[in-house]
Structure formats: C-alpha cells, structure tokens
Scaffold this active site. Structure first.
Site, mmCIF file in Angstrom:
data_model
loop_
_atom_site.group_PDB
_atom_site.id
_atom_site.type_symbol
_atom_site.label_atom_id
_atom_site.label_comp_id
_atom_site.label_asym_id
_atom_site.label_seq_id
_atom_site.Cartn_x
_atom_site.Cartn_y
_atom_site.Cartn_z
ATOM 1 N N HIS A 89 0.852 -1.189 0.000
ATOM 2 C CA HIS A 89 0.000 0.000 0.000
ATOM 3 C C HIS A 89 0.885 1.237 0.000
ATOM 4 O O HIS A 89 1.895 1.290 0.704
ATOM 5 C CB HIS A 89 -0.912 -0.006 1.222
ATOM 6 C CG HIS A 89 -1.867 1.154 1.241
ATOM 7 N ND1 HIS A 89 -2.605 1.508 0.139
ATOM 8 C CD2 HIS A 89 -2.184 2.051 2.210
ATOM 9 C CE1 HIS A 89 -3.339 2.573 0.440
ATOM 10 N NE2 HIS A 89 -3.098 2.919 1.686
ATOM 11 N N HIS B 58 -3.272 9.119 1.145
ATOM 12 C CA HIS B 58 -3.224 7.903 0.334
ATOM 13 C C HIS B 58 -4.596 7.568 -0.225
ATOM 14 O O HIS B 58 -5.623 8.046 0.256
ATOM 15 C CB HIS B 58 -2.658 6.723 1.143
ATOM 16 C CG HIS B 58 -3.264 6.512 2.503
ATOM 17 N ND1 HIS B 58 -3.829 5.316 2.902
ATOM 18 C CD2 HIS B 58 -3.387 7.348 3.570
ATOM 19 C CE1 HIS B 58 -4.261 5.426 4.146
ATOM 20 N NE2 HIS B 58 -4.012 6.643 4.568
ATOM 21 N N CYS C 87 -3.439 2.630 -5.434
ATOM 22 C CA CYS C 87 -2.723 3.527 -4.523
ATOM 23 C C CYS C 87 -1.334 3.898 -5.028
ATOM 24 O O CYS C 87 -0.857 5.014 -4.812
ATOM 25 C CB CYS C 87 -2.635 2.904 -3.131
ATOM 26 S SG CYS C 87 -1.848 1.263 -3.105
#
Length: 240
Positions: free
Chosen positions: A26, A38, A150
């Site tokens: 991530h 994010h 992401c």
C-alpha cells in the site's frame, strides 16, 4: 532500500508498506507531522483489491472497531477514496519503506519485484504535496487494482504524470509485475509436457524459464512511468 525510520521521512516522500505477507503493498505520500495522504479502497488501510482476495485481506489487516476510531486521525481511519491519516493507520502494523525515484536501469532490473522504484524523476516537494492535497479535496477517480490504485496515485503526485485511462494497466509497478508474472506462471505447466524426454524436459525448462523471466523483466520495464509514452500531464483545476 530496506526499512526506514519515521524520523528520516521528509514531506513529499512516497512511502509504502507490505500487506498480507508481502502479497501486495500500500502506497501514499507523506506530507508533514506524521500525516499521510493515500488512495484507498474499503476501510482506510487499503482493505481490498477489487479481486477475490478481498475476504482474505479484509480478515488479515488490523482495523479499528466501529466504536473505537483512531485517537489521532479519528473516523478518517475508516474512510475510503483519497484520505489523510496518521502513519500508524497507514502502516496498519507493517514496516515502513521509501519508494525510489530516478533509479538506473541496472537498479530497476536488480529489484525483481515491482512497486518499489521507478526510472522517472520526482518533481519538487512543493509540487508533490500540492497534488496530494488537491486529490484529497477532489478525489482520484474510481479505485481499480490494475488501472488506478494507490501506487498510481502516489506516482501521479510525485511525477505529475498519469497513464491514459483507456489502457489495460496503469503506471503501478506492482500491477505490471503481477501481469508480467502471469506469463512465467503459465509457462510452468507447459514445461511438464516435455517430460517424455529427459533431455527435452531439461532443455525446455531451462531455456523456457529464462525466456519467461526475460519477458517478465521487459514487461516491467515498458510499463514503467519513466519510459512509457501513453501518459498525460495532469493539470490541476486551480492551475488552468
């Protein structure tokens, strides 16, 4: 680059953390004072991929109970889309890594796993943070594990570039790796078909696997944001 300490982070850094025993990572942009912007799908800490892995990932990532939100970033730790949260919620129990920009081809190929570096150069700290806050206000489109995830978000913040949305894979290095690895995985059962001849099996397996790995490396390279041509420069509405 290995695990980094939080104290070494600088505003505008592209950071990431591995999830589900290194199955995927991530990504986000560190802005300041322990805050990370994010792009998430699901509840805050990037829970979900849009694939059949969702039920596994959802049960493997620590979450804040509904009646006990994060004491630092509050309900943001359970939001989706582009969010701002504390480093702890971003990491969700994982280690902290810094994404590398402007690496040489040798360094790029030395890292067999995508999603850790790029040949592209980063723009200034001010530009990176400006884009991150812009997307926090305006959003970054619909999350897609291959085309708009992401890592795509963080790469866009850092470079100002975004892949044309009609393509099959965005600029995400880990998405390119997954797609390229499929060719290697598909080769394995074909190698076993050559077992009727020991020499044929040995020759086919060695040469075939080498060719498959070479194809994997090439596919990673041509999908890197630093070399591909199917990109456009993002112009923020405030800059028009």
């Amino acid at each position: 680059m290995g695990v980094v300490e939080r104290e070494s982070l600088k505003p505008g850094d592209h950071i990431y953390s591995w999830r589900l025993a290194y199955a995927y990572s991530h990504h986000g942009i560190y802005v300041d004072k322990g805050n990370v912007i994010h792009f998430t799908r699901g509840e805050g800490q990037e829970i979900g991929t849009g694939t059949g892995l969702d039920h596994i990932i959802g049960s493997s990532v620590p979450q804040h109970p509904l009646d006990n939100p994060c004491p630092i970033c509050g309900d943001e730790s359970r939001s989706d889309g582009v969010i701002s949260s504390c480093v702890d919620c971003f990491l969700s129990g994982g280690d902290l890594y810094r994404y590398e920009y402007g690496v040489t081809p040798a360094v790029f190929f030395a890292k067999a796993r995508g999603g850790t570096c790029t040949l592209a150069s980063s723009e200034s700290e001010e530009q990176v943070i400006d884009r991150a806050f812009y997307f926090l206000r305006k959003g970054f489109g619909v999350y897609d594990v291959l085309k708009n995830n992401c890592e795509d978000f963080a790469l866009c913040c850092k470079t100002g570039l975004q892949v044309i949305p009609t393509v099959n894979v965005g600029q995400s290095g880990q998405a390119a790796s997954f797609q390229a690895a499929a060719g290697v995985i598909l080769y394995v059962p074909l190698a076993f078909l050559a077992r009727s001849s020991p020499l044929g099996y040995a020759g086919t397996s060695v040469v075939g696997l080498a060719a498959s790995y070479g194809k994997y490396c090439v596919n990673r390279y041509i999908n890197d944001i630093g070399v591909r041509q199917d990109v456009t420069r993002v112009v923020l509405e405030e800059q028009k």
